[in-house]
Design an enzyme around this catalytic site. Structure first.
Site, short mmCIF file in Angstrom:
data_model
loop_
_atom_site.label_atom_id
_atom_site.label_comp_id
_atom_site.label_asym_id
_atom_site.label_seq_id
_atom_site.Cartn_x
_atom_site.Cartn_y
_atom_site.Cartn_z
CB VAL A 1 5.59 2.57 -4.71
CG1 VAL A 1 5.30 3.44 -3.49
CG2 VAL A 1 7.07 2.67 -5.09
CE LYS B 1 6.82 -1.18 -0.57
NZ LYS B 1 6.00 -1.76 0.51
N GLY C 1 -0.27 -8.09 -1.67
CA GLY C 1 -1.21 -9.18 -1.93
C GLY C 1 -1.40 -9.40 -3.41
#
Lengths: 434, 434
Positions: free
Chosen positions: B134, B207, B304
């Site tokens: 999350v 999430k 990322g």
């Protein structure tokens, strides 16, 4: 379920009362979360008779807080007395030396004696937790000690004093001056009777020194923090700043530079639209830049019963769950010695405000003084509508320049007969833009 | 120093590569912080030959990820494969059943099977950590499981999908339309070839369901999330919103209400100046309201290599330090069953946009339709300069109203011949103002 975690609470002020209340209200949930109940077995405070609106149940009262540090039936001492010396220090030292875990909200103590205390804790294999010492309810200690452990931290920038942020926000919204708003803040309980620790920047500096140690793996070095308070900020400065697209905030900044750490607390112009410019009122915020995580910003309430007690409880739950870690992320033997970065810091744009005699040629002299110090000017504002003494406020915004150039420029300006008093110089920071 | 923590990494995509890199680059620091070294003893990925720019050293390669779950020399399985079923699920189940700790970045897996997996972990006394699942580098799981454990949480509101936030920010700054910006985002690698999980709101809903469980002490209930994506938002909507003082964000909101939890993911108009309106580009943010801590906002990079690997490492350091806690704060036996709040949620103002035939009397019919549903209008904007079909965009901002009234109003509007197509309805939220 294992044995209860038995705690002794020293200090029943706002935070202590909050801790007692939460432990009563959330008793079962906390026991389920921690795997064992958290029981207050003793408390201590200066005045037993004081009405506090809490029920300490079967907990015993100790007039002498130090007794908590030696009692056989206490696993954790919660120190909520405050102050870098005296009872608070003696209590924490004795508790750790006796192999008891310590939870404290005491920023001055950690800023001054954190490393020595960490060594004591490590020797005994106990926890020294201090989440509540920095930024109240914001879990910034946890973020640095645990959440960001994989990162090399590049900088930490915070709004760490709610009193200052409240005063600056009030000055901005009402247009009133510092002294005036401070008086109100005192009446509301947002500022102490002696406000110098807050408005002078010392409280923020205590917190910054702790964060810098965690961020850069060096021993806490409170003595190296350059500190400037908000006392000289006027309503006019805030108005000018707004006109230029900035807010004025008391920032606490720690950055890594060649061979050392730069730590400074000072008012700064912060660009509107940046995360830190938006932090208003009593709120605190911390922006961390890590090599892996990039920018991380945490914002929340930095003081008060609920937020601070919430942080103390988080420390207690960690201990109940069996987590004991080095107080400064790595064992103290791995921390580098303090090293203050060379003076000057990074280049920065500056806001410069002073009163000047309004006569032909005065501006030419002033701008020449700046040019001689290699300070180049981005913007000049001169207001004819203020003052009645022939002196008018002049405001400059400079291009990026070295601090040494600004200092030289100031020295030049002080020699000019047309410049009245000492100019106010405020750095312009980017407010940790995304 | 105690024995190394021996890990097996399954999945060497962006995140897996990041984990391997950090473990190499920060090896000594992490060992000091964790009290023991963290060693990769085995890795597994689909394609052994693929160039990844990492050195796995002496770690052995397993073509079959499931072998990590049964290997005698592995303490922790790091699952970075993804997907709610298939190999990822089998790997995590087998690892837990074999008494191995699990660290995963897999939101779909936790959203669908989190409670069952937590039971497995509890039975074996091992950790199931999923910080990276999350909001990437934001330590929100740690904040909820540990930092805020003393709080009753009232609401969690997040910007949880970086792809959507990037697209909406680009639409705002460039004035371009959804499909156009999406294409660019795909070329830049910010959106998947099949973007439906992101732009359709499912990823954010995964999430949210996890956060809601942690916040409210109930079993994860992904099936009850009301989900709406950003596909219908046009550049015109963003322009109108801006004119009214709002930004459009995909919000994920969980609130506690009578006897249940309301979970919804949808675009919303968020007031400028509020913490969530300021979150731009690929950034994520989560605002939590707790009864003690008040408002806490965390903002950072949600995806990322660096941010996500940073979160995985944080989970590993916790395990190396000996922290094993219930995956959902309290043991699963203490979690309440899912309970969906009654439909409708709190009153809210709404933004309503549709095309209408521009003829005398059409506006009278439209406003009567709204009035008949008890929807009262705060503002109407009708633009004459768009469209060439005799149909012009009409935008309403309503006063606060029940969702049921809005639904009734919609039904009325759909019956009007002057209204073309289905009106777009967007809630107006306060963006968690301070």
């Amino acid at each position: 379920m294992t044995k209860p975690l038995r705690i002794g609470v020293a200090g029943l002020g706002t935070v202590g009362v909050g801790v007692v209340k939460i432990l009563a209200a959330r008793r079962e949930f906390l026991a389920a979360a921690a795997g064992r109940s958290i029981d207050i077995v003793a408390v201590s405070a200066r005045n037993k008779a004081k009405a506090r609106g809490i029920d300490i149940g079967s907990a015993r009262w100790e007039d002498d807080a130090l007794k908590l540090a030696t009692a056989d039936d206490i696993d954790v001492v919660v120190e909520l007395i405050g102050g870098a010396e005296g009872v608070a220090r003696a209590l924490v030292e004795t508790a750790l030396a006796n192999g008891k875990h310590v939870v404290t909200a005491n920023k001055a103590l950690i800023a001054h004696h954190g490393i020595a205390l960490a060594k004591l804790a490590e020797n005994k294999g106990v926890a020294l937790n201090y989440e509540a010492a920095v930024a109240g309810g914001i879990p910034i200690i946890k973020a640095l000690r645990e959440g960001l452990a994989a990162n090399e931290i590049e900088s930490v920038t915070g709004i760490l004093n709610g009193t200052c942020n409240y005063i600056l926000t009030e000055m901005e919204t009402t247009g009133r001056d510092f002294a005036d708003v401070l008086k109100d803040a005192q009446a509301l309980g947002y500022a102490e009777a002696d406000p110098s620790f807050d408005v002078g920047g010392i409280d923020a500096a205590h917190k910054l020194a702790i964060l810098a140690s965690l961020a850069f793996g060096r021993e806490v070095d409170f003595g190296s923090v350059n500190i400037e308070g908000i006392e000289k900020i006027t309503a006019a400065d805030i108005k000018f700043a707004k006109e230029f697209g900035y807010k004025i905030k008391l920032l606490a900044i720690a950055t890594k530079s060649d061979g050392g750490v730069e730590q400074r607390v000072h008012p700064a112009l912060v660009a509107e639209g940046s995360p830190l410019a938006a932090v208003s009122g009593v709120f605190n915020a911390v922006a961390v830049r890590g090599d892996r995580v990039g920018l991380l910003v945490l914002e929340g309430r930095g003081a008060g019963e609920g937020p601070t007690a919430s942080a103390v409880l988080s420390d207690l739950v960690d201990i109940a769950r069996g987590l004991v870690m080095p107080p400064f992320i790595v064992p103290t033997s791995h921390l580098k010695a303090p090293a203050k970065a060379a003076e000057g810091g990074p280049e920065s744009a500056y806001y410069l405000r002073f009163n000047a005699v309004d006569r032909a040629g005065s501006m030419a002299e002033i701008t020449r003084a700046l040019a001689n110090a290699s300070v180049s000017i981005e913007r000049i504002v001169q207001r004819g509508d203020e003052g009645d003494t022939g002196r008018k406020p002049v405001v400059f915004v400079t291009h990026k320049t070295q601090e040494s150039s600004m200092r030289q420029a100031l020295a030049h300006l002080l020699k000019l007969v047309d410049v009245a008093g000492t100019p106010l110089v405020i750095r312009i920071e980017d407010g940790e833009s995304r």
